[in-house]
Design a protein around this motif. Structure first.
Motif, PDB file in Angstrom:
ATOM      1  N   ILE A  26      -1.475  -2.646  -6.085  1.00 33.91           N
ATOM      2  CA  ILE A  26      -1.684  -2.312  -4.671  1.00 33.91           C
ATOM      3  C   ILE A  26      -0.985  -1.001  -4.318  1.00 33.91           C
ATOM      4  O   ILE A  26      -1.548  -0.142  -3.621  1.00 33.91           O
ATOM      5  CB  ILE A  26      -1.177  -3.462  -3.786  1.00 33.91           C
ATOM      6  CG1 ILE A  26      -2.036  -4.717  -4.008  1.00 33.91           C
ATOM      7  CG2 ILE A  26      -1.194  -3.073  -2.314  1.00 33.91           C
ATOM      8  CD1 ILE A  26      -1.502  -5.960  -3.323  1.00 33.91           C
ATOM      9  N   GLY A  27       0.246  -0.835  -4.793  1.00 40.66           N
ATOM     10  CA  GLY A  27       0.982   0.391  -4.490  1.00 40.66           C
ATOM     11  C   GLY A  27       0.321   1.634  -5.066  1.00 40.66           C
ATOM     12  O   GLY A  27       0.254   2.685  -4.410  1.00 40.66           O
ATOM     13  N   LEU A  76      -9.018  -3.713   1.844  1.00 39.35           N
ATOM     14  CA  LEU A  76      -8.975  -4.835   0.902  1.00 39.35           C
ATOM     15  C   LEU A  76      -7.616  -4.948   0.218  1.00 39.35           C
ATOM     16  O   LEU A  76      -7.119  -6.059  -0.022  1.00 39.35           O
ATOM     17  CB  LEU A  76     -10.084  -4.684  -0.139  1.00 39.35           C
ATOM     18  CG  LEU A  76     -11.516  -4.886   0.368  1.00 39.35           C
ATOM     19  CD1 LEU A  76     -12.511  -4.605  -0.747  1.00 39.35           C
ATOM     20  CD2 LEU A  76     -11.700  -6.297   0.897  1.00 39.35           C
ATOM     21  N   GLN A  77      -7.004  -3.824  -0.102  1.00 36.49           N
ATOM     22  CA  GLN A  77      -5.674  -3.870  -0.715  1.00 36.49           C
ATOM     23  C   GLN A  77      -4.632  -4.382   0.272  1.00 36.49           C
ATOM     24  O   GLN A  77      -3.736  -5.156  -0.105  1.00 36.49           O
ATOM     25  CB  GLN A  77      -5.285  -2.476  -1.225  1.00 36.49           C
ATOM     26  CG  GLN A  77      -6.131  -1.960  -2.379  1.00 36.49           C
ATOM     27  CD  GLN A  77      -5.863  -2.700  -3.682  1.00 36.49           C
ATOM     28  OE1 GLN A  77      -5.147  -3.688  -3.731  1.00 36.49           O
ATOM     29  NE2 GLN A  77      -6.461  -2.213  -4.755  1.00 36.49           N
ATOM     30  N   LEU A  78      -4.725  -3.980   1.526  1.00 38.97           N
ATOM     31  CA  LEU A  78      -3.805  -4.506   2.542  1.00 38.97           C
ATOM     32  C   LEU A  78      -4.022  -6.003   2.749  1.00 38.97           C
ATOM     33  O   LEU A  78      -3.062  -6.763   2.924  1.00 38.97           O
ATOM     34  CB  LEU A  78      -4.000  -3.750   3.857  1.00 38.97           C
ATOM     35  CG  LEU A  78      -3.559  -2.277   3.850  1.00 38.97           C
ATOM     36  CD1 LEU A  78      -3.909  -1.624   5.179  1.00 38.97           C
ATOM     37  CD2 LEU A  78      -2.067  -2.145   3.573  1.00 38.97           C
ATOM     38  N   TYR A  79      -5.279  -6.429   2.733  1.00 41.28           N
ATOM     39  CA  TYR A  79      -5.582  -7.860   2.843  1.00 41.28           C
ATOM     40  C   TYR A  79      -4.995  -8.625   1.659  1.00 41.28           C
ATOM     41  O   TYR A  79      -4.435  -9.716   1.826  1.00 41.28           O
ATOM     42  CB  TYR A  79      -7.093  -8.052   2.911  1.00 41.28           C
ATOM     43  CG  TYR A  79      -7.530  -9.497   2.893  1.00 41.28           C
ATOM     44  CD1 TYR A  79      -7.343 -10.327   4.002  1.00 41.28           C
ATOM     45  CD2 TYR A  79      -8.134 -10.038   1.762  1.00 41.28           C
ATOM     46  CE1 TYR A  79      -7.743 -11.652   3.986  1.00 41.28           C
ATOM     47  CE2 TYR A  79      -8.540 -11.367   1.735  1.00 41.28           C
ATOM     48  CZ  TYR A  79      -8.341 -12.168   2.841  1.00 41.28           C
ATOM     49  OH  TYR A  79      -8.732 -13.482   2.818  1.00 41.28           O
ATOM     50  N   ARG A  80      -5.111  -8.055   0.469  1.00 40.12           N
ATOM     51  CA  ARG A  80      -4.529  -8.672  -0.717  1.00 40.12           C
ATOM     52  C   ARG A  80      -3.017  -8.784  -0.587  1.00 40.12           C
ATOM     53  O   ARG A  80      -2.422  -9.799  -0.964  1.00 40.12           O
ATOM     54  CB  ARG A  80      -4.902  -7.849  -1.955  1.00 40.12           C
ATOM     55  CG  ARG A  80      -4.261  -8.279  -3.258  1.00 40.12           C
ATOM     56  CD  ARG A  80      -4.700  -9.652  -3.667  1.00 40.12           C
ATOM     57  NE  ARG A  80      -4.166 -10.026  -4.966  1.00 40.12           N
ATOM     58  CZ  ARG A  80      -4.116 -11.272  -5.404  1.00 40.12           C
ATOM     59  NH1 ARG A  80      -4.593 -12.262  -4.680  1.00 40.12           N
ATOM     60  NH2 ARG A  80      -3.608 -11.535  -6.592  1.00 40.12           N
ATOM     61  N   LEU A  81      -2.377  -7.767  -0.025  1.00 42.33           N
ATOM     62  CA  LEU A  81      -0.929  -7.786   0.160  1.00 42.33           C
ATOM     63  C   LEU A  81      -0.518  -8.880   1.145  1.00 42.33           C
ATOM     64  O   LEU A  81       0.475  -9.583   0.929  1.00 42.33           O
ATOM     65  CB  LEU A  81      -0.459  -6.422   0.653  1.00 42.33           C
ATOM     66  CG  LEU A  81       1.045  -6.236   0.848  1.00 42.33           C
ATOM     67  CD1 LEU A  81       1.780  -6.426  -0.469  1.00 42.33           C
ATOM     68  CD2 LEU A  81       1.341  -4.853   1.420  1.00 42.33           C
ATOM     69  N   VAL A  82      -1.281  -9.045   2.208  1.00 41.43           N
ATOM     70  CA  VAL A  82      -0.982 -10.099   3.186  1.00 41.43           C
ATOM     71  C   VAL A  82      -1.137 -11.475   2.554  1.00 41.43           C
ATOM     72  O   VAL A  82      -0.310 -12.380   2.771  1.00 41.43           O
ATOM     73  CB  VAL A  82      -1.889  -9.933   4.420  1.00 41.43           C
ATOM     74  CG1 VAL A  82      -1.745 -11.133   5.351  1.00 41.43           C
ATOM     75  CG2 VAL A  82      -1.553  -8.648   5.166  1.00 41.43           C
TER      76      VAL A  82
END
Length: 359
Positions: free
Chosen positions: A252-253, A294-300
């Motif tokens: 993600i980063g 989508l990456q922010l959603y994955r992080l949440v």
């Protein structure tokens, strides 16, 4: 040292050096100044790294980082920068006429060149002259394409160390294929816009972001997990989250801060500030927005699952260590947490008189 490991280690680095020298040759041909051959000295770093790797690591890779890939980037990226910012790149409209002129000159030279004994030599000379006559834009794009392909093939051929498995390497290579395609689209799609080419500061910014995005290729963090040490407690939330989901967090980063995030910022600036609007630019901007969301959603999702697991562990400790449905102190635990069945409880009851009284 195994012979196959030695051949892979030396052969891959030799490919890196040859491609870097090809880029330096193109720069000297374009600039018409021999001083640019000094860029070839950067390959000495790759040679030094090869010697140290063969001596201390028996030719195998390192954990989490590939020095060979990083030094290859150092040796080839300056040549690609010089080719992209060369003034001839601005005048792409005259390349077709220049190419026709070069081909006509080659045909005249070939007609005057008399070789009667060896037909193969004549064909080889014609091939070399034809490659030299290829347009500037085609050469530059070809170097970009082969550069990205060599990064993937080279990472595949380089001997892997003991810290990364073949399964992890295959995942990493598949990620590199998608990443390379996005990077090539970014450079070819944005730098070929005529309004962008006229603004030197924008060209430098795009090349800087492109260079920054290349730094993800020497890293193996997106597929390797960090083992949790026994000293890490549930109170150290960040360290516990990092060691449990290290690969996902690094993935993600890298997407947010090295590739899709910077690409999105550049494209939004081109659209909003410089009023550069094309169909492909809008499409790739929408794609970057979708990937970032989508990456922010994955992080949440990872954060919620992690905190839920911490709350469950805390409630498990408060409810006691009992696991059997026959034990009264396990009433606060969910049924799914019990791993023992009634036969296990019966065996415990036979062994423990105190427990049998409760039964």
């Amino acid at each position: 040292m195994e012979l196959l490991v030695l051949l892979n280690a030396l052969g891959t680095r030799l490919l890196f050096v040859l491609h870097s020298l090809l880029g330096v040759w193109r720069v000297t041909e374009v600039k018409k100044e021999p001083k640019y051959w000094l860029l070839a000295l950067l390959n000495l770093l790759l040679g030094l790294e090869a010697v140290l790797t063969l001596k201390f690591k028996q030719g195998r890779g390192y954990k989490w980082f590939s020095p060979a890939i990083f030094l290859y980037l150092i040796s080839i990226v300056p040549s690609l920068w010089l080719l992209e910012i060369h003034p001839e790149k601005q005048g792409c409209c005259n390349e077709s006429n220049q190419l026709l002129q070069n081909i006509n000159e080659i045909n005249e030279q070939s007609a005057n060149y008399e070789i009667t004994d060896n037909h193969l030599i004549e064909k080889a000379l014609e091939l070399v002259n034809t490659l030299s006559a290829v347009s500037y834009q085609v050469w530059t794009l070809g170097l970009h394409q082969t550069f990205l392909l060599l990064l993937i093939i080279g990472r595949w051929l380089l001997p892997i160390g003991g810290e990364i498995t073949r399964d992890q390497l295959s995942q990493l290579l598949l990620m590199f294929v998608g990443t390379a395609a996005d990077i090539l689209e970014f450079t070819s799609e944005t730098l070929d816009i005529e309004n962008v080419r006229k603004k030197h500061a924008v060209v430098y910014a795009i090349l800087a972001v492109w260079t920054w995005s290349m730094l993800q290729f020497p890293l193996d963090l997106a597929v390797q997990h960090v083992e949790c040490s026994p000293s890490v407690s549930s109170k150290q939330v960040f360290r516990l989250l990092l060691c449990r989901h290290s690969a996902d967090l690094w993935n993600i980063g890298i997407s947010l801060f090295i590739q899709d995030g910077p690409f999105l910022v550049v494209r939004l600036i081109l659209i909003g500030y410089f009023d550069v609007i094309t169909q492909m630019l809008v499409f790739f901007t929408a794609k970057n927005i979708l990937i970032v969301l989508l990456q922010l959603y994955r992080l949440v999702v990872l954060s919620l699952d992690f905190h839920a697991s911490l709350r469950y562990q805390s409630s498990s400790r408060k409810g006691g260590v009992g696991c059997c449905p026959c034990e009264p102190n396990n009433l606060s635990l969910p049924p799914s947490s019990c791993d023992m069945d009634e036969r296990d409880c019966a065996s415990i009851a036979l062994e423990d008189p105190v427990t049998s009284e409760h039964l």
